[in-house]
Design an enzyme around this catalytic site. Structure first.
Site, PDB file in Angstrom:
ATOM      1  N   SER A  61      39.441  40.301  30.785  1.00 28.63           N
ATOM      2  CA  SER A  61      38.070  40.415  31.013  1.00 28.63           C
ATOM      3  C   SER A  61      37.099  40.145  28.882  1.00 28.63           C
ATOM      4  CB  SER A  61      37.978  41.575  30.684  1.00 28.63           C
ATOM      5  OG  SER A  61      37.878  42.700  31.201  1.00 28.63           O
ATOM      6  N   LYS A  64      33.951  39.361  30.082  1.00 30.24           N
ATOM      7  CA  LYS A  64      32.918  39.627  30.338  1.00 30.24           C
ATOM      8  C   LYS A  64      30.995  39.416  29.542  1.00 30.24           C
ATOM      9  CE  LYS A  64      35.293  43.350  33.614  1.00 30.24           C
ATOM     10  NZ  LYS A  64      36.002  43.585  33.094  1.00 30.24           N
ATOM     11  N   TYR A 189      34.025  36.889  40.604  1.00 34.11           N
ATOM     12  CA  TYR A 189      34.841  37.523  39.322  1.00 34.11           C
ATOM     13  C   TYR A 189      35.788  36.566  38.958  1.00 34.11           C
ATOM     14  CZ  TYR A 189      36.318  41.139  37.072  1.00 34.11           C
ATOM     15  OH  TYR A 189      37.336  41.835  36.694  1.00 34.11           O
ATOM     16  N   TYR A 241      37.902  49.027  26.695  1.00 33.15           N
ATOM     17  CA  TYR A 241      38.485  50.182  27.349  1.00 33.15           C
ATOM     18  C   TYR A 241      38.002  51.305  26.898  1.00 33.15           C
ATOM     19  CZ  TYR A 241      40.684  45.512  29.241  1.00 33.15           C
ATOM     20  OH  TYR A 241      40.874  44.495  29.446  1.00 33.15           O
ATOM     21  N   VAL A 259      43.342  41.452  29.662  1.00 37.30           N
ATOM     22  CA  VAL A 259      44.269  42.335  30.076  1.00 37.30           C
ATOM     23  C   VAL A 259      45.783  40.842  30.034  1.00 37.30           C
ATOM     24  CG1 VAL A 259      43.669  43.603  30.934  1.00 37.30           C
ATOM     25  CG2 VAL A 259      44.307  41.620  32.555  1.00 37.30           C
TER      26      VAL A 259
HETATM   27  N1  GLU Z   1      40.824  40.389  36.331  1.00 39.55           N
HETATM   28  C1  GLU Z   1      41.479  41.283  35.285  1.00 39.55           C
HETATM   29  C2  GLU Z   1      41.029  42.828  36.389  1.00 39.55           C
HETATM   30  O1  GLU Z   1      40.031  42.139  36.900  1.00 39.55           O
HETATM   31  C3  GLU Z   1      40.359  41.673  34.048  1.00 39.55           C
HETATM   32  C4  GLU Z   1      40.729  42.906  33.894  1.00 39.55           C
HETATM   33  C5  GLU Z   1      40.630  42.745  31.781  1.00 39.55           C
HETATM   34  O2  GLU Z   1      41.329  41.971  31.903  1.00 39.55           O
HETATM   35  O3  GLU Z   1      40.504  43.848  32.109  1.00 39.55           O
HETATM   36  O4  GLU Z   1      41.644  43.383  36.849  1.00 39.55           O
END
Ligand code: GLU
Length: 305
Positions: A61, A64, A189, A241, A259
């Protein structure tokens, strides 16, 4: 400074094993909880590092904010704000934000999966291969590292098991919030999340957000300062988060976790920080990594609040 970082790494060592690597993406379950590394770039270009800062990991993430930046660079603030909201969700990263049978674009935050999937559709390009390539090129450029590549094993692992993200993307499609082929968008993605980086790469990227769009040393401007204000503000409210409030209290700087165990922390005008430790807390944030940032923030008075 390097002595301070070594000290923090040592002091946070007991927390490494308290976290657990993400297991819902099988490839990430292989993460070694003993890893903890950090890399810092100061505003004068000086760099400091300690621990396992050379270990590569998937960006997850932490991509993002880069996706959001690319959407801003491609469309400007007004268009991006029409497509996504900026309110903290108070929900986990894969929450399905549907209430009262409705889903509106302002419910979609770019720091959680649904918003990031929608952001993929805002990257300009002839097809999704080209769009992903532009995201990868921007990541390389921000990090000053042309060798950054996709981690193919992580990508395939996510593609095989990412059914919740598939559900989120089809939901977006069913509400008319994305128009393109869902599997094409998802591939973009999944690849975005699987870009392989190190603490140094994250520190360099964080530095550019900290300097409001300028590269280290050369001070070449990559994007307008107002985009950094936008991204940094979103990071403060929802980059960690549903642990963002706790993180704001304990550390107090814009940051994004993934993650894969990475955290990119932006200390506006002062420094960019990259941290990695794959053991996650129950919110999905690197446990020892957050502890290390907390210790650093206290020692160097980093909180912006
Ligand atoms: N590729 C992970 C997912 O989509 C990213 C989640 C993350 O790092 O928050 O579940």
């Amino acid at each position: 400074m390097e002595v301070l970082l070594e000290e923090i790494i040592e002091q946070c060592a007991p927390y490494k094993a308290l976290g657990k690597p993400a297991s819902y993406i099988p490839e990430l379950a292989k993460g070694d909880v003993n890893d903890l590394g950090m890399y810092i770039i100061l505003s004068n270009g000086q760099t400091f590092k300690a621990g396992d800062y050379k270990k590569p990991f998937s960006i997850q993430s932490v991509v993002k904010p880069i996706l959001l930046l690319l959407a801003l660079m491609d469309h400007g603030m007004e268009e991006v704000r029409k497509k996504i909201g900026v309110e903290a969700t108070g929900k986990p990263f894969d929450a399905i934000n549907v209430t009262d049978q409705s889903l509106q674009n302002l419910h979609i935050n770019p720091m959680v999966n649904m918003g990031a999937i929608a952001m993929c559709t805002m990257i300009k390009g002839e097809n999704y291969d080209e769009r992903f390539q532009r995201l990868l090129d921007l990541t390389r450029h921000l990090a000053g590292n042309p060798a950054i590549e996709l981690d193919e094993a992580v990508y395939l692992s996510e593609k095989r098991t990412g059914n919740k993200n598939r559900a989120l993307a089809y939901l977006l499609k069913s509400y008319g919030l994305i128009e393109d082929d869902v599997e094409d968008v998802l591939n973009c993605y999944f690849k975005a999340c699987s870009i392989k980086v190190t603490c140094k790469d994250l520190a360099r990227i964080a530095y550019v957000f900290a300097s409001h769009g300028k590269m280290p040393i050369t001070e070449a401007r990559i994007f307008p300062a107002e985009y950094a204000h936008f991204v940094n503000a979103v990071l403060v409210t929802c980059g960690m988060y549903d642990g963002s409030g706790d993180f704001a209290v304990r550390v107090g700087v814009p940051a994004k976790s993934g993650v894969g165990g990475g955290i990119m922390a932006v200390v506006p005008t002062r420094m960019g920080i990259g941290i990695f430790s794959p053991g996650l807390d129950e919110k999905g944030n690197s446990l020892a990594g957050t502890k290390a940032l907390e210790a650093l923030s206290k020692r160097m008075y980093l909180s912006i609040f």
